[in-house]
Every structure is written in C-alpha cells, then in structure tokens.
Design a protein around this motif. Structure first.
Motif, PDB file in Angstrom:
ATOM      1  N   VAL A  84       0.840  -1.196   0.000  1.00 13.09           N
ATOM      2  CA  VAL A  84       0.000   0.000   0.000  1.00 13.09           C
ATOM      3  C   VAL A  84       0.875   1.247   0.000  1.00 13.09           C
ATOM      4  O   VAL A  84       0.616   2.212  -0.721  1.00 13.09           O
ATOM      5  N   GLY A  85       1.930   1.236   0.813  1.00 15.33           N
ATOM      6  CA  GLY A  85       2.834   2.379   0.858  1.00 15.33           C
ATOM      7  C   GLY A  85       3.521   2.616  -0.475  1.00 15.33           C
ATOM      8  O   GLY A  85       3.588   3.756  -0.966  1.00 15.33           O
ATOM      9  N   ILE A  86       4.046   1.561  -1.093  1.00 14.27           N
ATOM     10  CA  ILE A  86       4.738   1.696  -2.383  1.00 14.27           C
ATOM     11  C   ILE A  86       3.797   2.241  -3.448  1.00 14.27           C
ATOM     12  O   ILE A  86       4.124   3.194  -4.179  1.00 14.27           O
ATOM     13  N   TRP A  87       2.609   1.653  -3.549  1.00 17.00           N
ATOM     14  CA  TRP A  87       1.678   2.062  -4.601  1.00 17.00           C
ATOM     15  C   TRP A  87       1.098   3.441  -4.338  1.00 17.00           C
ATOM     16  O   TRP A  87       0.755   4.153  -5.282  1.00 17.00           O
ATOM     17  N   THR A  88       0.977   3.824  -3.076  1.00 19.74           N
ATOM     18  CA  THR A  88       0.495   5.179  -2.780  1.00 19.74           C
ATOM     19  C   THR A  88       1.510   6.218  -3.223  1.00 19.74           C
ATOM     20  O   THR A  88       1.151   7.257  -3.797  1.00 19.74           O
ATOM     21  N   ILE A  89       2.791   5.956  -2.976  1.00 19.89           N
ATOM     22  CA  ILE A  89       3.840   6.878  -3.423  1.00 19.89           C
ATOM     23  C   ILE A  89       3.857   6.950  -4.953  1.00 19.89           C
ATOM     24  O   ILE A  89       4.032   8.028  -5.539  1.00 19.89           O
ATOM     25  N   LEU A  90       3.658   5.809  -5.622  1.00 17.92           N
ATOM     26  CA  LEU A  90       3.581   5.791  -7.083  1.00 17.92           C
ATOM     27  C   LEU A  90       2.344   6.546  -7.573  1.00 17.92           C
ATOM     28  O   LEU A  90       2.431   7.333  -8.522  1.00 17.92           O
ATOM     29  N   ALA A  91       1.210   6.340  -6.915  1.00 21.14           N
ATOM     30  CA  ALA A  91      -0.028   7.007  -7.317  1.00 21.14           C
ATOM     31  C   ALA A  91       0.082   8.518  -7.168  1.00 21.14           C
ATOM     32  O   ALA A  91      -0.462   9.271  -7.990  1.00 21.14           O
ATOM     33  N   GLU A  92       0.794   8.969  -6.141  1.00 23.34           N
ATOM     34  CA  GLU A  92       0.986  10.417  -5.982  1.00 23.34           C
ATOM     35  C   GLU A  92       1.819  10.971  -7.126  1.00 23.34           C
ATOM     36  O   GLU A  92       1.563  12.087  -7.605  1.00 23.34           O
ATOM     37  N   GLY A  93       2.815  10.215  -7.588  1.00 22.83           N
ATOM     38  CA  GLY A  93       3.596  10.653  -8.738  1.00 22.83           C
ATOM     39  C   GLY A  93       2.727  10.798  -9.980  1.00 22.83           C
ATOM     40  O   GLY A  93       2.843  11.774 -10.728  1.00 22.83           O
ATOM     41  N   ILE A  94       1.831   9.831 -10.210  1.00 22.09           N
ATOM     42  CA  ILE A  94       0.912   9.907 -11.345  1.00 22.09           C
ATOM     43  C   ILE A  94      -0.013  11.107 -11.196  1.00 22.09           C
ATOM     44  O   ILE A  94      -0.272  11.850 -12.162  1.00 22.09           O
ATOM     45  N   ASN A  95      -0.517  11.316  -9.980  1.00 24.16           N
ATOM     46  CA  ASN A  95      -1.407  12.438  -9.717  1.00 24.16           C
ATOM     47  C   ASN A  95      -0.722  13.777  -9.979  1.00 24.16           C
ATOM     48  O   ASN A  95      -1.273  14.678 -10.612  1.00 24.16           O
ATOM     49  N   ARG A  96       0.520  13.908  -9.521  1.00 21.13           N
ATOM     50  CA  ARG A  96       1.254  15.163  -9.738  1.00 21.13           C
ATOM     51  C   ARG A  96       1.596  15.351 -11.222  1.00 21.13           C
ATOM     52  O   ARG A  96       1.638  16.486 -11.710  1.00 21.13           O
ATOM     53  N   VAL A 118     -10.514   8.770  -3.688  1.00 14.94           N
ATOM     54  CA  VAL A 118     -10.923   7.798  -2.661  1.00 14.94           C
ATOM     55  C   VAL A 118     -11.028   6.403  -3.264  1.00 14.94           C
ATOM     56  O   VAL A 118     -10.581   5.416  -2.656  1.00 14.94           O
ATOM     57  N   VAL A 119     -11.602   6.315  -4.466  1.00 14.80           N
ATOM     58  CA  VAL A 119     -11.732   5.012  -5.129  1.00 14.80           C
ATOM     59  C   VAL A 119     -10.354   4.416  -5.407  1.00 14.80           C
ATOM     60  O   VAL A 119     -10.123   3.215  -5.191  1.00 14.80           O
ATOM     61  N   VAL A 120      -9.403   5.234  -5.856  1.00 15.37           N
ATOM     62  CA  VAL A 120      -8.043   4.744  -6.129  1.00 15.37           C
ATOM     63  C   VAL A 120      -7.406   4.220  -4.842  1.00 15.37           C
ATOM     64  O   VAL A 120      -6.783   3.146  -4.835  1.00 15.37           O
ATOM     65  N   CYS A 121      -7.564   4.961  -3.758  1.00 11.89           N
ATOM     66  CA  CYS A 121      -6.989   4.526  -2.471  1.00 11.89           C
ATOM     67  C   CYS A 121      -7.604   3.208  -2.014  1.00 11.89           C
ATOM     68  O   CYS A 121      -6.893   2.309  -1.544  1.00 11.89           O
ATOM     69  N   VAL A 122      -8.921   3.079  -2.158  1.00 14.20           N
ATOM     70  CA  VAL A 122      -9.591   1.834  -1.768  1.00 14.20           C
ATOM     71  C   VAL A 122      -9.106   0.672  -2.631  1.00 14.20           C
ATOM     72  O   VAL A 122      -8.857  -0.437  -2.127  1.00 14.20           O
ATOM     73  N   LEU A 123      -8.959   0.901  -3.931  1.00 17.79           N
ATOM     74  CA  LEU A 123      -8.468  -0.155  -4.825  1.00 17.79           C
ATOM     75  C   LEU A 123      -7.049  -0.573  -4.455  1.00 17.79           C
ATOM     76  O   LEU A 123      -6.705  -1.765  -4.524  1.00 17.79           O
ATOM     77  N   ILE A 124      -6.219   0.388  -4.083  1.00 19.83           N
ATOM     78  CA  ILE A 124      -4.853   0.058  -3.663  1.00 19.83           C
ATOM     79  C   ILE A 124      -4.889  -0.900  -2.478  1.00 19.83           C
ATOM     80  O   ILE A 124      -4.156  -1.903  -2.438  1.00 19.83           O
ATOM     81  N   TRP A 125      -5.749  -0.610  -1.506  1.00 17.75           N
ATOM     82  CA  TRP A 125      -5.860  -1.487  -0.334  1.00 17.75           C
ATOM     83  C   TRP A 125      -6.398  -2.866  -0.710  1.00 17.75           C
ATOM     84  O   TRP A 125      -5.889  -3.890  -0.227  1.00 17.75           O
ATOM     85  N   ILE A 126      -7.414  -2.896  -1.561  1.00 15.90           N
ATOM     86  CA  ILE A 126      -8.023  -4.182  -1.935  1.00 15.90           C
ATOM     87  C   ILE A 126      -7.011  -5.062  -2.670  1.00 15.90           C
ATOM     88  O   ILE A 126      -6.860  -6.253  -2.369  1.00 15.90           O
ATOM     89  N   VAL A 127      -6.301  -4.475  -3.638  1.00 16.78           N
ATOM     90  CA  VAL A 127      -5.329  -5.245  -4.414  1.00 16.78           C
ATOM     91  C   VAL A 127      -4.192  -5.727  -3.522  1.00 16.78           C
ATOM     92  O   VAL A 127      -3.752  -6.891  -3.599  1.00 16.78           O
ATOM     93  N   ALA A 128      -3.684  -4.843  -2.651  1.00 18.50           N
ATOM     94  CA  ALA A 128      -2.573  -5.219  -1.781  1.00 18.50           C
ATOM     95  C   ALA A 128      -2.963  -6.352  -0.838  1.00 18.50           C
ATOM     96  O   ALA A 128      -2.205  -7.319  -0.656  1.00 18.50           O
ATOM     97  N   LEU A 129      -4.129  -6.253  -0.234  1.00 16.54           N
ATOM     98  CA  LEU A 129      -4.579  -7.311   0.675  1.00 16.54           C
ATOM     99  C   LEU A 129      -4.850  -8.610  -0.083  1.00 16.54           C
ATOM    100  O   LEU A 129      -4.561  -9.702   0.421  1.00 16.54           O
ATOM    101  N   THR A 130      -5.391  -8.490  -1.291  1.00 15.51           N
ATOM    102  CA  THR A 130      -5.724  -9.686  -2.067  1.00 15.51           C
ATOM    103  C   THR A 130      -4.476 -10.472  -2.462  1.00 15.51           C
ATOM    104  O   THR A 130      -4.400 -11.687  -2.263  1.00 15.51           O
ATOM    105  N   ILE A 131      -3.473  -9.786  -3.015  1.00 15.07           N
ATOM    106  CA  ILE A 131      -2.287 -10.500  -3.485  1.00 15.07           C
ATOM    107  C   ILE A 131      -1.450 -11.054  -2.338  1.00 15.07           C
ATOM    108  O   ILE A 131      -0.627 -11.950  -2.544  1.00 15.07           O
ATOM    109  N   GLN A 132      -1.667 -10.522  -1.131  1.00 13.52           N
ATOM    110  CA  GLN A 132      -0.919 -11.024   0.007  1.00 13.52           C
ATOM    111  C   GLN A 132      -1.657 -12.138   0.746  1.00 13.52           C
ATOM    112  O   GLN A 132      -1.032 -13.101   1.212  1.00 13.52           O
TER     113      GLN A 132
END
Length: 298
Positions: A84-96, A118-132
């Motif tokens: 979640v942390g890695i993808w959030t930092i990546l998502a902020e780069g895309i956003n900027r 909010v939807v992007v953040c929720v998807l990040i959590w869902i994907v991270a929890l799912t693959i783990q």
C-alpha cells in the motif's frame, strides 16, 4: 550475547518502533481530521500513506507477538501495508504528473476528483490485501519459494525504479514550464496560466516531500528485500532469523520518520499540529481557570 538474545532484542526493538509509529501516525490523522486546510484532495495520498504506516505498525506488533499458530496469516496481512505504501507513493507521482500536464486547471479538477481519489486509495488497499492474503489459502507449490525469494523482491525494485523515473519526469516538466514562463518574451498573460504557475509551485513542494519519503522508505525497506533474495540463494545462512528481525526493525523506522517529514516540509501540517495540540492545552487551562473563579464549583 548469543543468537537467541539478539533475536529477542530485535523483536523488542521492533515492537518499540512500531509503538512509536502507531502513536505518531494516530496524531497525524487527528491533525488531518481537525484541520480544514488539510482535508482536501491535494493531501489525499498523504493521508492514505499515513493509514498504511499506521496499519503496518499495528500489524507488526500483532505479528511479532501473535504466536506461531497465526504467524503466517498475520505476516501476509501486515506486509500488505508495505505494498500500500509503495503504490500510494507511485499514485501520488501519477497524480502530480496529471496536475502539471494540464495548463487549464479546470480540466485537471474535472478529471481528478475527491471521489476518484478515494476510489483509487480503496483499490490500492483491496489489491494489496488480495495479493498477500489469497496465496495463503492456495495450495503451496514448488515455485512458491522462488516467487517469495526472488520474483517478488525484483518486482518491488521495479516499482521503485518506475516511481523514481516518474518523479524525475514531473520535476522535468515543472522545470521546463518555469523556464518558459520566466522568459521575458514568453510571460503568461492568461489567468489560466497564472493559476497553473501556482499549482506547479504547490506540486513541486508536495513532490519534494514525497521524494524525501521515497528515499527514506527505500533506505529503510530495501534491506528486507535484499535479505529475502540472499536467504533464497544461501538457505543455510547463519543467523538468518536474527538478520530477519533486525531488517524488520530497520523497516519499521520509515513509519516513525514520515510524520517528522510532514512536520519539516508542510507548513499547513505544522500549523494544524500547533492548533490541535496547543488548542487542547488552552481549553484545559481555560476550563481550570473558570472552575477556580466560579464559587459554585468545588
């Protein structure tokens, strides 16, 4: 000091770091919740990163002392905070990148809304929890150790490289635009461009903050991935368990450091902290004085 003592000491150190990180990130969330200037989409991914740090810190304590019966599932749950942390930092780069790609700021505001973030953040959590978590309930195969020991750390490295490259691209766009508008022959004359200049400056400031977070997280998180690859190659590595817990302690330093980065880099966050913390003391002092001055209060 024998190996067992080293591992035990590392576990206690990990617990201490996680406890400090939990308190710090809870305070960060309180400040964000109580400060209207921080409750905007501009800081959306920063809030999500704080949630990821808090989640990781809490689950690190649970995993460390959860017992062998729950160690595997707890490990996969709390390690999802890593992704979640890695993808959030990546998502902020895309956003900027999107923020500096539209000179017409209204187009960016239409494309990137609060609800979509909010939807992007929720998807990040869902994907991270799912693959783990899902692989834990799938029958283990012979290639699982290869995936955990080599493939997954390599993918993590690729994510870091992609994120770093994206940040460089955003800084490059901001630099080129700044050089263009500071040229006397190309001064902006339209209100949209003036507004875009302000947004570019804000983007650069926030992106510098995330760049510091990116570097800090990379330094703290990479030893664990390196350890995974080394232990896969050298399965009989001496002090493997001790090194595992020590890299875990180093990993947990990132959630401890990040709130201080917010404090150093973000003026609005510092003001929010002062208002929230000092406001509590002021209210308590005022209530105490009123109780002393009121003759009906014993």
């Amino acid at each position: 000091m024998n190996a067992t003592d080293i591992a035990t000491g590392a576990r206690y150190a990990l617990t201490g770091c996680a406890a400090v990180a939990t308190v710090e990130n809870l305070l960060v969330l309180v400040v964000f919740a109580c400060t209207s200037r921080l409750r905007m989409k501009y800081y959306g991914f920063l809030i999500n990163l704080t949630l990821a740090d808090l989640f990781y810190a809490v689950m690190a304590i649970a995993y460390t002392w959860g017992g062998p019966d729950y160690s595997d599932i707890l490990f996969y749950i709390f390690f999802s905070g890593y992704f979640v942390g890695i993808w959030t930092i990546l998502a902020e780069g895309i956003n900027r990148y999107l923020a500096v790609s539209f000179v017409d700021t209204a187009r960016y505001d239409v494309l990137v809304t609060r609800n979509r973030l909010v939807v992007v953040c929720v998807l990040i959590w869902i994907v991270a929890l799912t693959i783990q978590i899902v692989p834990e309930f799938v029958p283990h195969s012979a290639g699982e150790s290869l995936f955990e020991g080599v493939i997954k750390p390599t993918i993590v490295y690729l994510f870091w490289l992609i994120t770093a490259g994206l940040y460089v691209a955003v800084f490059w766009k901001i630099k080129n635009f700044t050089q263009r508008v500071t040229n006397p022959a190309l001064q902006p004359s339209q209100p949209d461009e003036d507004e875009f200049i302000d947004r570019a400056r804000q983007t650069r400031r926030l992106l510098v903050t995330f760049t510091v977070i990116l570097v800090t997280s990379f330094i703290c998180w990479m030893p664990f991935s390196v350890m995974q690859m080394v232990t896969y190659v050298h399965r009989d590595l001496k002090y493997q368990d001790e090194v595992y817990w020590m890299t875990g302690v180093f990993y947990c330093l990132a959630p401890v450091i990040n709130p201080w980065i917010y404090w150093i880099r973000l003026d609005s966050f510092r003001e929010g902290c002062r208002k929230v913390l000092c406001g509590c003391f002021i209210r308590d002092s005022t209530a105490l004085l009123e109780s002393v001055e009121d003759p009906d209060v014993l």
